[in-house]
Motif scaffolding. Sequence first.
Motif, PDB file in Angstrom:
ATOM      1  N   GLY A   1       0.328-100.477  46.468  1.00  0.00           N
ATOM      2  CA  GLY A   1       0.540 -99.717  47.686  1.00  0.00           C
ATOM      3  C   GLY A   1       0.056-100.520  48.870  1.00  0.00           C
ATOM      4  O   GLY A   1      -0.490-101.615  48.716  1.00  0.00           O
ATOM      5  N   VAL A   2       0.259 -99.981  50.071  1.00  0.00           N
ATOM      6  CA  VAL A   2      -0.096-100.703  51.289  1.00  0.00           C
ATOM      7  C   VAL A   2      -1.162 -99.926  52.053  1.00  0.00           C
ATOM      8  O   VAL A   2      -1.074 -98.700  52.189  1.00  0.00           O
ATOM      9  CB  VAL A   2       1.134-100.920  52.194  1.00  0.00           C
ATOM     10  N   GLY A   3      -2.169-100.646  52.554  1.00  0.00           N
ATOM     11  CA  GLY A   3      -3.212-100.031  53.355  1.00  0.00           C
ATOM     12  C   GLY A   3      -3.430-100.792  54.642  1.00  0.00           C
ATOM     13  O   GLY A   3      -3.124-101.986  54.739  1.00  0.00           O
ATOM     14  N   THR A   4      -3.990-100.101  55.627  1.00  0.00           N
ATOM     15  CA  THR A   4      -4.307-100.754  56.893  1.00  0.00           C
ATOM     16  C   THR A   4      -5.727-101.295  56.923  1.00  0.00           C
ATOM     17  O   THR A   4      -6.049-102.163  57.724  1.00  0.00           O
ATOM     18  CB  THR A   4      -4.173 -99.779  58.074  1.00  0.00           C
ATOM     19  N   ASP A   5      -6.620-100.765  56.061  1.00  0.00           N
ATOM     20  CA  ASP A   5      -8.058-100.915  56.219  1.00  0.00           C
ATOM     21  C   ASP A   5      -8.448-100.172  57.488  1.00  0.00           C
ATOM     22  O   ASP A   5      -7.643 -99.430  58.071  1.00  0.00           O
ATOM     23  CB  ASP A   5      -8.480-102.385  56.244  1.00  0.00           C
ATOM     24  N   GLY A   6      -9.683-100.330  57.955  1.00  0.00           N
ATOM     25  CA  GLY A   6     -10.101 -99.632  59.158  1.00  0.00           C
ATOM     26  C   GLY A   6      -9.711-100.384  60.415  1.00  0.00           C
ATOM     27  O   GLY A   6      -9.443-101.588  60.393  1.00  0.00           O
ATOM     28  N   ALA A   7      -9.722 -99.660  61.545  1.00  0.00           N
ATOM     29  CA  ALA A   7      -9.364-100.285  62.815  1.00  0.00           C
ATOM     30  C   ALA A   7     -10.419-101.274  63.288  1.00  0.00           C
ATOM     31  O   ALA A   7     -10.158-102.054  64.203  1.00  0.00           O
ATOM     32  CB  ALA A   7      -9.155 -99.212  63.884  1.00  0.00           C
ATOM     33  N   ALA A   8     -11.593-101.275  62.673  1.00  0.00           N
ATOM     34  CA  ALA A   8     -12.613-102.253  63.034  1.00  0.00           C
ATOM     35  C   ALA A   8     -12.304-103.634  62.477  1.00  0.00           C
ATOM     36  O   ALA A   8     -12.842-104.629  62.955  1.00  0.00           O
ATOM     37  CB  ALA A   8     -13.986-101.789  62.547  1.00  0.00           C
ATOM     38  N   SER A   9     -11.438-103.700  61.490  1.00  0.00           N
ATOM     39  CA  SER A   9     -11.148-105.004  60.880  1.00  0.00           C
ATOM     40  C   SER A   9      -9.680-105.389  60.970  1.00  0.00           C
ATOM     41  O   SER A   9      -9.319-106.501  60.611  1.00  0.00           O
ATOM     42  CB  SER A   9     -11.575-105.015  59.405  1.00  0.00           C
ATOM     43  N   ASN A  10      -8.820-104.511  61.469  1.00  0.00           N
ATOM     44  CA  ASN A  10      -7.391-104.810  61.406  1.00  0.00           C
ATOM     45  C   ASN A  10      -6.785-105.364  62.713  1.00  0.00           C
ATOM     46  O   ASN A  10      -6.250-106.474  62.674  1.00  0.00           O
ATOM     47  CB  ASN A  10      -6.620-103.564  60.951  1.00  0.00           C
ATOM     48  N   ASN A  11      -6.629-104.742  63.797  1.00  0.00           N
ATOM     49  CA  ASN A  11      -7.320-103.607  64.395  1.00  0.00           C
ATOM     50  C   ASN A  11      -6.379-102.428  64.646  1.00  0.00           C
ATOM     51  O   ASN A  11      -6.623-101.639  65.542  1.00  0.00           O
ATOM     52  CB  ASN A  11      -7.914-104.025  65.728  1.00  0.00           C
ATOM     53  N   ARG A  12      -5.325-102.301  63.876  1.00  0.00           N
ATOM     54  CA  ARG A  12      -4.310-101.269  64.060  1.00  0.00           C
ATOM     55  C   ARG A  12      -4.171-100.460  62.782  1.00  0.00           C
ATOM     56  O   ARG A  12      -4.245-101.018  61.681  1.00  0.00           O
ATOM     57  CB  ARG A  12      -2.947-101.891  64.389  1.00  0.00           C
ATOM     58  N   LEU A  13      -3.926 -99.170  62.944  1.00  0.00           N
ATOM     59  CA  LEU A  13      -3.595 -98.326  61.802  1.00  0.00           C
ATOM     60  C   LEU A  13      -2.073 -98.163  61.806  1.00  0.00           C
ATOM     61  O   LEU A  13      -1.528 -97.106  62.075  1.00  0.00           O
ATOM     62  CB  LEU A  13      -4.308 -96.979  61.904  1.00  0.00           C
ATOM     63  N   ASP A  14      -1.391 -99.243  61.487  1.00  0.00           N
ATOM     64  CA  ASP A  14       0.053 -99.364  61.700  1.00  0.00           C
ATOM     65  C   ASP A  14       0.713 -99.885  60.432  1.00  0.00           C
ATOM     66  O   ASP A  14       0.698-101.087  60.153  1.00  0.00           O
ATOM     67  CB  ASP A  14       0.292-100.311  62.880  1.00  0.00           C
ATOM     68  N   LEU A  15       1.312 -98.984  59.664  1.00  0.00           N
ATOM     69  CA  LEU A  15       1.927 -99.401  58.404  1.00  0.00           C
ATOM     70  C   LEU A  15       3.271-100.085  58.602  1.00  0.00           C
ATOM     71  O   LEU A  15       3.740-100.789  57.698  1.00  0.00           O
ATOM     72  CB  LEU A  15       2.077 -98.214  57.446  1.00  0.00           C
ATOM     73  N   PHE A  16       3.905 -99.924  59.749  1.00  0.00           N
ATOM     74  CA  PHE A  16       5.138-100.680  59.990  1.00  0.00           C
ATOM     75  C   PHE A  16       4.827-102.178  60.072  1.00  0.00           C
ATOM     76  O   PHE A  16       5.503-103.005  59.457  1.00  0.00           O
ATOM     77  CB  PHE A  16       5.824-100.198  61.274  1.00  0.00           C
ATOM     78  N   SER A  17       3.795-102.523  60.810  1.00  0.00           N
ATOM     79  CA  SER A  17       3.436-103.945  60.894  1.00  0.00           C
ATOM     80  C   SER A  17       2.913-104.454  59.553  1.00  0.00           C
ATOM     81  O   SER A  17       3.155-105.600  59.173  1.00  0.00           O
ATOM     82  CB  SER A  17       2.415-104.176  62.004  1.00  0.00           C
ATOM     83  N   GLU A  18       2.212-103.598  58.799  1.00  0.00           N
ATOM     84  CA  GLU A  18       1.718-104.015  57.481  1.00  0.00           C
ATOM     85  C   GLU A  18       2.868-104.258  56.514  1.00  0.00           C
ATOM     86  O   GLU A  18       2.837-105.202  55.716  1.00  0.00           O
ATOM     87  CB  GLU A  18       0.776-102.945  56.896  1.00  0.00           C
ATOM     88  N   MET A  19       3.887-103.411  56.558  1.00  0.00           N
ATOM     89  CA  MET A  19       5.037-103.596  55.664  1.00  0.00           C
ATOM     90  C   MET A  19       5.707-104.940  55.911  1.00  0.00           C
ATOM     91  O   MET A  19       5.990-105.696  54.973  1.00  0.00           O
ATOM     92  CB  MET A  19       6.057-102.468  55.865  1.00  0.00           C
ATOM     93  N   ARG A  20       5.984-105.213  57.171  1.00  0.00           N
ATOM     94  CA  ARG A  20       6.662-106.466  57.497  1.00  0.00           C
ATOM     95  C   ARG A  20       5.813-107.663  57.080  1.00  0.00           C
ATOM     96  O   ARG A  20       6.304-108.617  56.469  1.00  0.00           O
ATOM     97  CB  ARG A  20       6.962-106.526  58.997  1.00  0.00           C
ATOM     98  N   LEU A  21       4.508-107.604  57.393  1.00  0.00           N
ATOM     99  CA  LEU A  21       3.617-108.702  57.046  1.00  0.00           C
ATOM    100  C   LEU A  21       3.510-108.868  55.537  1.00  0.00           C
ATOM    101  O   LEU A  21       3.523-110.002  55.022  1.00  0.00           O
ATOM    102  CB  LEU A  21       2.236-108.443  57.658  1.00  0.00           C
ATOM    103  N   ALA A  22       3.417-107.762  54.815  1.00  0.00           N
ATOM    104  CA  ALA A  22       3.310-107.835  53.353  1.00  0.00           C
ATOM    105  C   ALA A  22       4.525-108.532  52.754  1.00  0.00           C
ATOM    106  O   ALA A  22       4.396-109.401  51.879  1.00  0.00           O
ATOM    107  CB  ALA A  22       3.172-106.430  52.770  1.00  0.00           C
ATOM    108  N   SER A  23       5.703-108.173  53.219  1.00  0.00           N
ATOM    109  CA  SER A  23       6.923-108.782  52.687  1.00  0.00           C
ATOM    110  C   SER A  23       6.988-110.269  53.019  1.00  0.00           C
ATOM    111  O   SER A  23       7.279-111.106  52.144  1.00  0.00           O
ATOM    112  CB  SER A  23       8.145-108.068  53.247  1.00  0.00           C
ATOM    113  N   LEU A  24       6.699-110.621  54.259  1.00  0.00           N
ATOM    114  CA  LEU A  24       6.786-112.032  54.660  1.00  0.00           C
ATOM    115  C   LEU A  24       5.739-112.883  53.950  1.00  0.00           C
ATOM    116  O   LEU A  24       6.023-114.018  53.538  1.00  0.00           O
ATOM    117  CB  LEU A  24       6.629-112.154  56.172  1.00  0.00           C
TER     118      LEU A  24
END
Length: 438
Positions: free
Chosen positions: A302-325
Amino acid sequence: MQNVDTLIVAAQVLPIEPEGVVLTDHAVAISGGKIVALAPAAQALATYSAKSVVRLDRHVLMPGLVNLHCHAAMTLMRGLADDLPLMAWLQDRVWPVEGKHVGDDFVHDGSLIAAAEMLRGGITCVNDMYFFPGATARAMLRAGMRATLGIIAIEFPSAYAADAAGYLAKGLATREAYLGESTLSFCLAPHAPYTVGDETLRKIATLAEELDVPIHMHVHETRDEIAQEVERHKVRPLWRLRGLGLVSPRLIAVHAVHLDDSELDLLAREGASVAHCPASNLKLASGIAPVAAMLARGINVGVGTDGAASNNRLDLFSEMRLASLLAKGASGEARVLDAHATLRMATLGGARALGLDNAIGSLLPGKWADLTAVELSSLETLPCFDAASHIAYVAGREHVSHVWVGGEARVTEGELIGIDVATLKEKALWWKQRIVQA
């Protein structure tokens, strides 16, 4: 005609199940908060009499996204400790701030701000791990968001509890208090192998079986933590967890960046899941998780954002794209983690890890109507040849127009329902001032 509460008619629908399917001009019928049917629009309009008909003529309708790993309250520490490796980030910046400020109000306010951000970004369910889970529960109920809350365990004291036994006792009491809430579930959340002792981990393995809940834990995030664990326990952390009974279909191994072949085989053999947090892993310079190798072995990811202190976005659209690339680049194979597989990871993969795949994660009759609509009419989203490709690679959270959780509208035309954004902004600024002045 059959009476239903809501009928949502969309230009395109991504049901996730069956896999790889894109439906054109379909409708979802909802009653009692659950999906009654998914059918061609003309058929649905002829079959169902709805109290409300929502027409989404320029949209893709899909299951709500599932954020498989988050520390929601840490939204109040967004940008506080950037550009540091994990242990320096924790020991020098995060833990000192938590020691001064974390309490019931901090967690409630931070979690409510996080819920608002996630809902506006199409996330309908979050798997959270933090202190004061009762405060997070109240925030999620107030926001109307689905959440799995971690019964955290860690060996050092905090404002929440004095020791691991205290953490577990308080977390279990919180679970008992909220058992009747249909949008809340719980998991056991030992922080990490390097912060939780053998006795506590054995107890957690037993409790997980007794309560029939997942185990949500940071595992193999950095090379340094693995080296330290080998020095301390003479075995790599994942094998230590296996010896203590924690590696099973219940385990959600968060990050899982540094795994050798034997450990990948172990996770696959035992049916464990992985919460992949690509942006956090990169930002903390932890590394790139071997997702292609996981998928090749049939490991549920599955996909997670982690917390905004370390990411810094709670944004699964950007995580999806990054995970695939990242999966393509790291493996050298362009076909790895295609658009449909990426969407499945961010919906049904997360639901399956949480033991909720019979309730959410795809658009099947009988499941909760947790839905996200994405409008694809703006210039940057045109033309659209493949809806799945556009969701995975083109659209962003700014294109989310509608969100429902259990059939209840939480976002309409991009606006949150029942949440005062101005008040949340005031809360965020108040906490910033308090942290800066401490």
